[in-house]
Design an enzyme around this catalytic site. Structure first.
Site, mmCIF file in Angstrom:
data_model
loop_
_atom_site.group_PDB
_atom_site.id
_atom_site.type_symbol
_atom_site.label_atom_id
_atom_site.label_comp_id
_atom_site.label_asym_id
_atom_site.label_seq_id
_atom_site.Cartn_x
_atom_site.Cartn_y
_atom_site.Cartn_z
ATOM 1 N N HIS A 32 4.041 1.562 2.304
ATOM 2 C CA HIS A 32 5.274 0.893 1.882
ATOM 3 C C HIS A 32 5.959 1.691 0.772
ATOM 4 O O HIS A 32 7.176 1.904 0.782
ATOM 5 C CB HIS A 32 4.978 -0.514 1.355
ATOM 6 C CG HIS A 32 4.229 -1.384 2.314
ATOM 7 N ND1 HIS A 32 2.951 -1.817 2.070
ATOM 8 C CD2 HIS A 32 4.573 -1.879 3.523
ATOM 9 C CE1 HIS A 32 2.543 -2.555 3.084
ATOM 10 N NE2 HIS A 32 3.499 -2.606 3.992
ATOM 11 N N LYS A 54 -3.002 -2.749 5.768
ATOM 12 C CA LYS A 54 -3.855 -3.721 5.085
ATOM 13 C C LYS A 54 -4.669 -4.504 6.112
ATOM 14 O O LYS A 54 -5.834 -4.784 5.898
ATOM 15 C CB LYS A 54 -2.991 -4.673 4.260
ATOM 16 C CG LYS A 54 -2.670 -4.131 2.878
ATOM 17 C CD LYS A 54 -3.830 -4.357 1.912
ATOM 18 C CE LYS A 54 -3.718 -3.524 0.667
ATOM 19 N NZ LYS A 54 -3.146 -4.205 -0.480
ATOM 20 N N CYS A 66 3.773 -7.889 14.071
ATOM 21 C CA CYS A 66 5.098 -7.245 14.147
ATOM 22 C C CYS A 66 6.213 -8.276 14.036
ATOM 23 O O CYS A 66 7.370 -7.907 13.892
ATOM 24 C CB CYS A 66 5.303 -6.529 15.475
ATOM 25 S SG CYS A 66 4.171 -5.223 15.860
ATOM 26 N N CYS A 84 -1.418 -5.712 20.860
ATOM 27 C CA CYS A 84 -0.283 -4.990 20.262
ATOM 28 C C CYS A 84 -0.790 -3.603 19.897
ATOM 29 O O CYS A 84 -1.830 -3.481 19.243
ATOM 30 C CB CYS A 84 0.186 -5.721 19.015
ATOM 31 S SG CYS A 84 1.187 -4.664 17.959
ATOM 32 N N CYS A 138 3.843 -10.788 19.031
ATOM 33 C CA CYS A 138 2.863 -10.258 18.066
ATOM 34 C C CYS A 138 3.264 -10.754 16.685
ATOM 35 O O CYS A 138 4.354 -10.418 16.204
ATOM 36 C CB CYS A 138 2.807 -8.735 18.085
ATOM 37 S SG CYS A 138 1.841 -8.083 16.680
ATOM 38 N N HIS A 175 0.871 -1.180 0.000
ATOM 39 C CA HIS A 175 0.000 0.000 0.000
ATOM 40 C C HIS A 175 0.909 1.232 0.000
ATOM 41 O O HIS A 175 2.139 1.095 -0.015
ATOM 42 C CB HIS A 175 -0.989 -0.025 1.166
ATOM 43 C CG HIS A 175 -0.373 -0.088 2.539
ATOM 44 N ND1 HIS A 175 0.436 0.915 3.045
ATOM 45 C CD2 HIS A 175 -0.434 -1.019 3.516
ATOM 46 C CE1 HIS A 175 0.822 0.608 4.266
ATOM 47 N NE2 HIS A 175 0.317 -0.586 4.576
ATOM 48 N N LYS A 202 -2.275 4.360 11.822
ATOM 49 C CA LYS A 202 -1.364 3.922 10.764
ATOM 50 C C LYS A 202 -2.147 3.185 9.676
ATOM 51 O O LYS A 202 -2.892 2.268 9.971
ATOM 52 C CB LYS A 202 -0.316 2.981 11.371
ATOM 53 C CG LYS A 202 0.690 2.450 10.385
ATOM 54 C CD LYS A 202 1.727 1.589 11.095
ATOM 55 C CE LYS A 202 2.687 0.966 10.128
ATOM 56 N NZ LYS A 202 2.792 -0.462 10.236
ATOM 57 N N HIS A 216 -0.989 -3.175 15.883
ATOM 58 C CA HIS A 216 -1.972 -3.949 15.120
ATOM 59 C C HIS A 216 -3.347 -4.043 15.778
ATOM 60 O O HIS A 216 -4.273 -4.607 15.184
ATOM 61 C CB HIS A 216 -1.420 -5.346 14.839
ATOM 62 C CG HIS A 216 -0.246 -5.322 13.913
ATOM 63 N ND1 HIS A 216 1.051 -5.211 14.345
ATOM 64 C CD2 HIS A 216 -0.185 -5.328 12.560
ATOM 65 C CE1 HIS A 216 1.858 -5.173 13.311
ATOM 66 N NE2 HIS A 216 1.147 -5.243 12.217
HETATM 67 N N1 MSP Z 1 9.671 -6.866 7.103
HETATM 68 C C1 MSP Z 1 9.781 -5.818 8.043
HETATM 69 C C2 MSP Z 1 11.041 -5.009 7.831
HETATM 70 C C3 MSP Z 1 12.302 -5.799 7.849
HETATM 71 S S1 MSP Z 1 13.681 -4.796 7.526
HETATM 72 C C4 MSP Z 1 14.968 -5.742 7.859
HETATM 73 C C5 MSP Z 1 8.579 -4.888 7.938
HETATM 74 N N2 MSP Z 1 7.912 -4.941 6.803
HETATM 75 S S2 MSP Z 1 6.587 -4.117 6.475
HETATM 76 O O1 MSP Z 1 6.219 -4.516 5.152
HETATM 77 O O2 MSP Z 1 5.635 -4.304 7.504
HETATM 78 O O3 MSP Z 1 6.952 -2.599 6.541
HETATM 79 C C6 MSP Z 1 8.008 -2.078 5.810
HETATM 80 C C7 MSP Z 1 8.067 -0.581 5.834
HETATM 81 O O4 MSP Z 1 6.848 0.008 5.421
HETATM 82 C C8 MSP Z 1 8.379 -0.005 7.216
HETATM 83 O O5 MSP Z 1 9.363 0.996 7.094
HETATM 84 C C9 MSP Z 1 7.090 0.597 7.636
HETATM 85 O O6 MSP Z 1 7.275 1.684 8.483
HETATM 86 C C10 MSP Z 1 6.527 1.045 6.293
HETATM 87 N N3 MSP Z 1 5.099 1.257 6.432
HETATM 88 C C11 MSP Z 1 4.115 0.326 6.522
HETATM 89 N N4 MSP Z 1 2.940 0.980 6.768
HETATM 90 C C12 MSP Z 1 3.166 2.317 6.840
HETATM 91 C C13 MSP Z 1 2.361 3.448 6.925
HETATM 92 N N5 MSP Z 1 1.071 3.390 7.094
HETATM 93 N N6 MSP Z 1 2.981 4.657 6.801
HETATM 94 C C14 MSP Z 1 4.308 4.789 6.512
HETATM 95 N N7 MSP Z 1 5.078 3.746 6.430
HETATM 96 C C15 MSP Z 1 4.589 2.508 6.808
HETATM 97 O O7 MSP Z 1 8.318 -4.162 8.864
#
Ligand code: MSP
Length: 529
Positions: free
Chosen positions: A25, A311, A134, A152, A131, A22, A308, A155
């Site tokens: 990311h 999904k 996370c 958590c 969690c 989304h 935040k 989430h």
């Molecule tokens: N897999 C782990 C990271 C491992 S790094 C060695 C993870 N993945 S994630 O897909 O959940 O998130 C990856 C990135 O996307 C993170 O930097 C997270 O902060 C960012 N975001 C996910 N949702 C977000 C928002 N709603 N807003 C901004 N960034 C966010 O964590």
């Protein structure tokens, strides 16, 4: 031994493949892409890494729910969702690592073997909350209580209670070394709010932490205990090393890469995963005797209804929804200019539409198309030779110098909104200049031809500077402006233009052939969103 000063290595987190991306990311990757493109235009050797995090309970359960093997699920999501999103937002990454790749699994096993040999791993048992969202062993203070359940806070879901025999990493040993490191190098965690949060956490004291899982099968086996897999975060964090060639022979391509780019200059993360990156990750590196990253930067969240975007909570917006509406350049521009990097921000279609229309379509797009039309009309589409500059013209000359310096300083600090504002001030000044100089009036008297040439030259030359400065943020639209100015032929490739030289006035040669093209930022069709 530290690497060459002219090399810049930036990483994004690697993304879980349990679901499609989304805009939260895409936000992290966009910021990384803008910053690395900026560094490239400073003439640096850049290495930009992103990728996917494919092991662990979360991915395993999603695959099970879809009745496929986790690897089959991961392959599908990478191919259909995670690689395409890089194209959607126009990211120019140099590498893409998947944690199921051989280069990664091999490197992770070698790394932990080394840490164990160094005496920082021992056998123990873990009992406590976890969690899955996370993928994190939670600490007592981390959870919120609701209706007798422990949730958590990220989430809003109940945690699971684990009781496992596994291997522990001696995290506690690194409390003081980390405090010392960050006291000496405060710039190593940014912004300052993130620095303070990590320091407070470190000062509370650290406990040793499980580095393996016995109840999970989808992961990288411990080389010395094949019944256990490496805890997903202690597998995932190592991607930054394994993709950079850690542990490979020095004379191999991968080994040479490692020597050239390590350590990481900017470890870009969202604030939810700061603790992993500013505490566990450098502690692991210290245990292995590897230099730690120079800086971890934690950005804020994109919020929906104050929470935040995610999904899991069904609040995710796909990047393609926005890109289909305004294009990749405006997506990149919007998220980095409308939200202060490091702070949370809310996305709204209204705000996106308003900024697109005012700043891009009516601001930059209009400036370029008006200028092209006038050069075509009054000078047969050839950039004219300017005469003497007046005080009004000098304002543009000076502004380009000062604003480009300001943008450079801000963007190097990841203050994208200030940087973009500085560049935008040149666009606004140029539009004001056209309004005040009224070239269409000057054109009425043939005797004023030289003044007309000067005015139109000044605008064209200002557009040259704007195109270069905006190129890392909006690569496609600025390439179009470059094309309009005929600068490919008269100057050369836009991507090769150096930020440092932008302020040297007079680089666009008179005689450049202007090519009128289609609108750079077409008017929006509202019902497309
Ligand atoms: N897999 C782990 C990271 C491992 S790094 C060695 C993870 N993945 S994630 O897909 O959940 O998130 C990856 C990135 O996307 C993170 O930097 C997270 O902060 C960012 N975001 C996910 N949702 C977000 C928002 N709603 N807003 C901004 N960034 C966010 O964590």
């Amino acid at each position: 031994m530290s690497k060459d000063k002219n090399t810049f290595y930036l990483t994004t987190p690697i993304y879980y493949v349990n679901d499609a991306p989304h805009i939260g990311h895409a936000y992290t990757t966009t910021a990384g892409d803008v910053l690395t493109r900026w560094h490239r235009q400073k003439g640096e050797n850049v290495w930009f890494l992103t990728g996917t995090d494919e092991h662990g309970t979360k991915v395993q359960r999603t695959a099970e729910a879809n009745n496929v093997e986790p690897k089959v699920w991961a392959d599908k999501l990478v191919k259909e969702a995670w690689l395409p999103v890089l194209k959607t937002i126009n990211a120019a990454n140099d590498d893409f690592i998947r944690t199921t790749e051989q280069r990664h699994t091999k490197g992770v096993q070698a790394f932990w073997e080394l840490v164990k040999k160094n005496g920082a791993v021992y056998e123990g048992s873990y009992e406590g909350p976890y969690c899955v969202g996370c993928e994190e062993f939670k600490l007592p203070g981390d959870l919120i209580k609701e209706d007798g359940q422990e949730l958590c806070p990220i989430h809003s879901k109940p945690v699971e209670m684990l009781s496992e025999k596994n291997w522990f990493f001696k995290l506690k040993n690194y409390q003081q070394p980390l405090i010392d490191h960050y006291t000496k190098n405060p710039e190593a965690i940014q912004p300052p709010s993130a620095y303070n949060e990590v320091m407070a956490f470190l000062k509370q004291g650290l406990d040793d932490i499980s580095m393996s899982r016995s109840a999970v099968s989808w992961g990288i086996k411990l080389p010395w205990d094949e019944k256990q897999v490496v805890y997903v975060w202690f597998d995932a964090l190592l991607n930054y090393l394994t993709a950079a060639g850690f542990g490979e022979p020095e004379d191999s391509e991968a080994g040479k890469l490692f020597k050239r780019i390590w350590p990481i200059d900017v470890n870009l993360v969202g604030k939810d995963i700061l603790r992993f990156h500013a505490v566990y990750w450098p502690a692991m590196l210290m245990a292995a005797g590897v230099e730690v990253p120079k800086c971890v930067f934690a950005h804020g969240w994109l919020l929906v209804g104050g929470e935040k975007m995610s999904k899991t909570k069904l609040t995710g917006i796909a990047p393609s929804q926005i890109v289909d509406y305004v294009g990749a350049d405006a997506f990149r521009y919007y998220f980095l200019s409308a939200i202060r990097f490091g702070q949370d921000g809310s996305f709204s279609w209204e705000d996106l539409t308003a900024r697109y229309t005012a700043e891009l379509a009516n601001g930059l797009g209009n400036l370029a198309s008006r200028e092209a039309a006038m050069i075509e009309k009054y000078f047969e589409a050839i950039v004219p030779k300017p005469g003497e500059l007046t005080a009004a013209d000098q304002v543009l000359v000076e502004l380009i110098k000062s604003a480009s310096k300001e943008a450079d300083e801000a963007i190097l600090k990841l203050d994208f909104s200030t940087g973009i504002n500085a560049i935008k001030s040149i666009v606004e000044a140029a539009n004001l200049y056209v309004t005040e100089q009224e070239p269409w009036k000057i054109a009425k008297d043939e005797a004023n031809k030289e003044r007309l040439a000067t005015v139109l030259y000044c605008v064209a030359e200002t557009l040259r500077a704007i195109a270069i400065l905006y190129h890392p943020i909006m690569p496609e639209s600025t390439a179009k402006i470059w094309n309009i100015l005929g600068a490919n032929e008269s100057i050369g490739d836009i991507a090769k233009q150096k930020i440092e030289n932008v302020g040297n006035w007079g680089q666009l040669p008179a005689g450049s052939k202007v090519i009128k093209g289609e609108a750079i930022f077409p008017r929006l069709v509202e019902d497309e969103q």
